[in-house]
Design a protein around this motif. Sequence first.
Motif, PDB file in Angstrom:
ATOM      1  N   TYR A 232      17.665  65.367  20.463  1.00 23.40           N
ATOM      2  CA  TYR A 232      19.143  65.196  20.796  1.00 23.40           C
ATOM      3  C   TYR A 232      20.232  66.645  20.420  1.00 23.40           C
ATOM      4  CZ  TYR A 232      18.058  60.920  22.710  1.00 23.40           C
ATOM      5  OH  TYR A 232      17.813  59.752  23.499  1.00 23.40           O
ATOM      6  N   VAL A 233      19.421  67.186  19.147  1.00 19.44           N
ATOM      7  CA  VAL A 233      20.021  68.944  19.134  1.00 19.44           C
ATOM      8  C   VAL A 233      19.130  69.742  19.046  1.00 19.44           C
ATOM      9  CG1 VAL A 233      20.246  69.350  16.071  1.00 19.44           C
ATOM     10  CG2 VAL A 233      20.885  67.239  17.064  1.00 19.44           C
ATOM     11  N   MET A 234      18.103  69.320  19.241  1.00 19.29           N
ATOM     12  CA  MET A 234      17.433  70.448  19.530  1.00 19.29           C
ATOM     13  C   MET A 234      16.869  70.249  21.407  1.00 19.29           C
ATOM     14  SD  MET A 234      16.707  72.118  17.070  1.00 19.29           S
ATOM     15  CE  MET A 234      15.715  73.553  17.280  1.00 19.29           C
ATOM     16  N   GLY A 235      17.242  69.537  21.662  1.00 14.89           N
ATOM     17  CA  GLY A 235      17.373  69.021  22.873  1.00 14.89           C
ATOM     18  C   GLY A 235      15.379  68.853  23.821  1.00 14.89           C
ATOM     19  N   ASN A 236      14.720  68.973  22.489  1.00 12.90           N
ATOM     20  CA  ASN A 236      13.394  67.562  23.037  1.00 12.90           C
ATOM     21  C   ASN A 236      12.836  66.204  23.601  1.00 12.90           C
ATOM     22  OD1 ASN A 236      12.776  70.241  23.179  1.00 12.90           O
ATOM     23  ND2 ASN A 236      12.455  69.601  20.831  1.00 12.90           N
ATOM     24  N   ILE A 237      13.897  65.891  24.470  1.00 15.39           N
ATOM     25  CA  ILE A 237      14.319  64.589  25.046  1.00 15.39           C
ATOM     26  C   ILE A 237      13.021  63.464  25.341  1.00 15.39           C
ATOM     27  CG2 ILE A 237      15.296  62.716  25.952  1.00 15.39           C
ATOM     28  CD1 ILE A 237      17.884  64.039  25.976  1.00 15.39           C
ATOM     29  N   PRO A 238      12.398  63.158  24.245  1.00 15.53           N
ATOM     30  CA  PRO A 238      11.032  62.644  25.128  1.00 15.53           C
ATOM     31  C   PRO A 238      10.993  61.841  26.341  1.00 15.53           C
ATOM     32  CG  PRO A 238      11.578  61.322  23.286  1.00 15.53           C
ATOM     33  CD  PRO A 238      12.307  62.071  23.439  1.00 15.53           C
ATOM     34  N   LEU A 239      10.037  61.505  26.943  1.00 10.97           N
ATOM     35  CA  LEU A 239       9.917  60.826  28.624  1.00 10.97           C
ATOM     36  C   LEU A 239      10.236  59.379  27.755  1.00 10.97           C
ATOM     37  CD1 LEU A 239       6.935  62.271  30.309  1.00 10.97           C
ATOM     38  CD2 LEU A 239       9.088  62.442  30.848  1.00 10.97           C
ATOM     39  N   GLY A 240      11.017  58.207  28.777  1.00 14.43           N
ATOM     40  CA  GLY A 240      11.382  57.481  28.784  1.00 14.43           C
ATOM     41  C   GLY A 240      11.982  57.001  27.086  1.00 14.43           C
ATOM     42  N   ALA A 241      13.152  58.015  26.893  1.00  9.09           N
ATOM     43  CA  ALA A 241      13.869  57.805  25.999  1.00  9.09           C
ATOM     44  C   ALA A 241      15.579  58.057  27.064  1.00  9.09           C
ATOM     45  CB  ALA A 241      14.228  59.115  25.298  1.00  9.09           C
ATOM     46  N   TRP A 242      16.460  57.666  25.904  1.00  9.01           N
ATOM     47  CA  TRP A 242      18.323  57.820  26.147  1.00  9.01           C
ATOM     48  C   TRP A 242      18.343  58.984  26.558  1.00  9.01           C
ATOM     49  CZ3 TRP A 242      22.559  60.253  24.618  1.00  9.01           C
ATOM     50  CH2 TRP A 242      23.679  59.112  24.887  1.00  9.01           C
ATOM     51  N   LYS A 243      18.770  59.044  28.276  1.00  2.00           N
ATOM     52  CA  LYS A 243      19.614  60.148  29.040  1.00  2.00           C
ATOM     53  C   LYS A 243      20.894  60.150  28.916  1.00  2.00           C
ATOM     54  CE  LYS A 243      14.835  61.833  31.362  1.00  2.00           C
ATOM     55  NZ  LYS A 243      14.523  62.223  32.695  1.00  2.00           N
ATOM     56  N   PRO A 244      21.627  60.980  28.472  1.00  2.00           N
ATOM     57  CA  PRO A 244      23.203  61.557  28.543  1.00  2.00           C
ATOM     58  C   PRO A 244      23.980  60.876  30.081  1.00  2.00           C
ATOM     59  CG  PRO A 244      22.652  63.181  26.997  1.00  2.00           C
ATOM     60  CD  PRO A 244      20.611  62.920  27.498  1.00  2.00           C
ATOM     61  N   GLY A 245      24.778  59.823  29.635  1.00  2.00           N
ATOM     62  CA  GLY A 245      24.780  59.848  30.827  1.00  2.00           C
ATOM     63  C   GLY A 245      24.401  58.085  31.239  1.00  2.00           C
ATOM     64  N   GLU A 246      22.907  57.302  30.749  1.00  2.00           N
ATOM     65  CA  GLU A 246      23.044  56.653  31.405  1.00  2.00           C
ATOM     66  C   GLU A 246      23.439  55.238  30.235  1.00  2.00           C
ATOM     67  OE1 GLU A 246      18.047  57.587  31.994  1.00  2.00           O
ATOM     68  OE2 GLU A 246      18.428  56.728  29.872  1.00  2.00           O
ATOM     69  N   GLY A 247      23.317  54.204  30.478  1.00  6.12           N
ATOM     70  CA  GLY A 247      23.841  53.050  29.607  1.00  6.12           C
ATOM     71  C   GLY A 247      25.153  53.031  29.733  1.00  6.12           C
ATOM     72  N   MET A 248      26.277  53.326  30.538  1.00  4.22           N
ATOM     73  CA  MET A 248      27.283  53.961  29.456  1.00  4.22           C
ATOM     74  C   MET A 248      28.591  52.676  30.392  1.00  4.22           C
ATOM     75  SD  MET A 248      27.671  56.975  27.614  1.00  4.22           S
ATOM     76  CE  MET A 248      29.360  56.061  27.560  1.00  4.22           C
ATOM     77  N   LEU A 249      29.838  52.660  29.467  1.00  6.63           N
ATOM     78  CA  LEU A 249      30.530  51.472  30.015  1.00  6.63           C
ATOM     79  C   LEU A 249      30.769  51.884  31.127  1.00  6.63           C
ATOM     80  CD1 LEU A 249      32.231  50.702  26.870  1.00  6.63           C
ATOM     81  CD2 LEU A 249      30.610  49.073  27.834  1.00  6.63           C
ATOM     82  N   ALA A 250      31.232  50.708  32.291  1.00  7.01           N
ATOM     83  CA  ALA A 250      32.328  51.810  33.682  1.00  7.01           C
ATOM     84  C   ALA A 250      32.991  52.175  32.968  1.00  7.01           C
ATOM     85  CB  ALA A 250      32.650  50.426  34.407  1.00  7.01           C
TER      86      ALA A 250
END
Length: 250
Positions: A232-250
Amino acid sequence: MNNIQDQPQSREDFEARLRAIGAERYHDRHPFHTRLHGGDCTPDEVRAWVINRWMYQSRIPMKDAAFMSRVEDPDLRRAWRKRIVDHDGEVSEGGGIRRWLALAQGVGLDPDYVASGVGIMPATRFAVDAYVRFVRDMPLLDAVASSLTELFAPKIHAQRIEGLLAHYDFADDSSLSYFRKRLDEAPDDVAFGLDYVLTHANTREKQDAAAAALTFKTDVLWAQLDALWNGYVMGNIPLGAWKPGEGMLA
């Protein structure tokens, strides 16, 4: 004639050896924590930390239950079960797990999403599962010794409270309740665990094993932050990991 290196260290020297492991290897020295406590994390980096740390928080009572299942001494079981209650809480009053979900809500995440475990990084899952297996399978002394990272936790909790309050809008009494409560809960656990290890590690072989167990636990904590930094700092988010915008409160 026995080699002096085969002789057990004194209680005082062995305790100093354990404390030196924390001074050198505890995860308060990791650059991610410097970034977090200094207010330099983006909101999504904070959220990634909350989501992934959930994996560790949720497994603490499970590893303690696994430990207790092997303990034949009722006195040790009675002393240890407090740890499960501290994290699971009671039906009407949540423990550390519910307080962590309050932090998740504070940073804008849906607590149900976080509690589901969806989006946990593979490296986080491997590290935490390794810790649970270690406590479940290794000698009881080694398992207790691995918990002694608690010796160094109050310092990091105090730094975290101060840093989050100073730099992040989400920080308030509710969102930081986990860390404040641990300042009250941890000292008893630390005192018991340290005394148990210092008393039962009565040979050099056992002392070496206990020190190795504590080192292993610092590696478990460090590996989780390495994964966060890379993802998340270097930007190498692995497959299956949380992506920004997912799982947010409505």
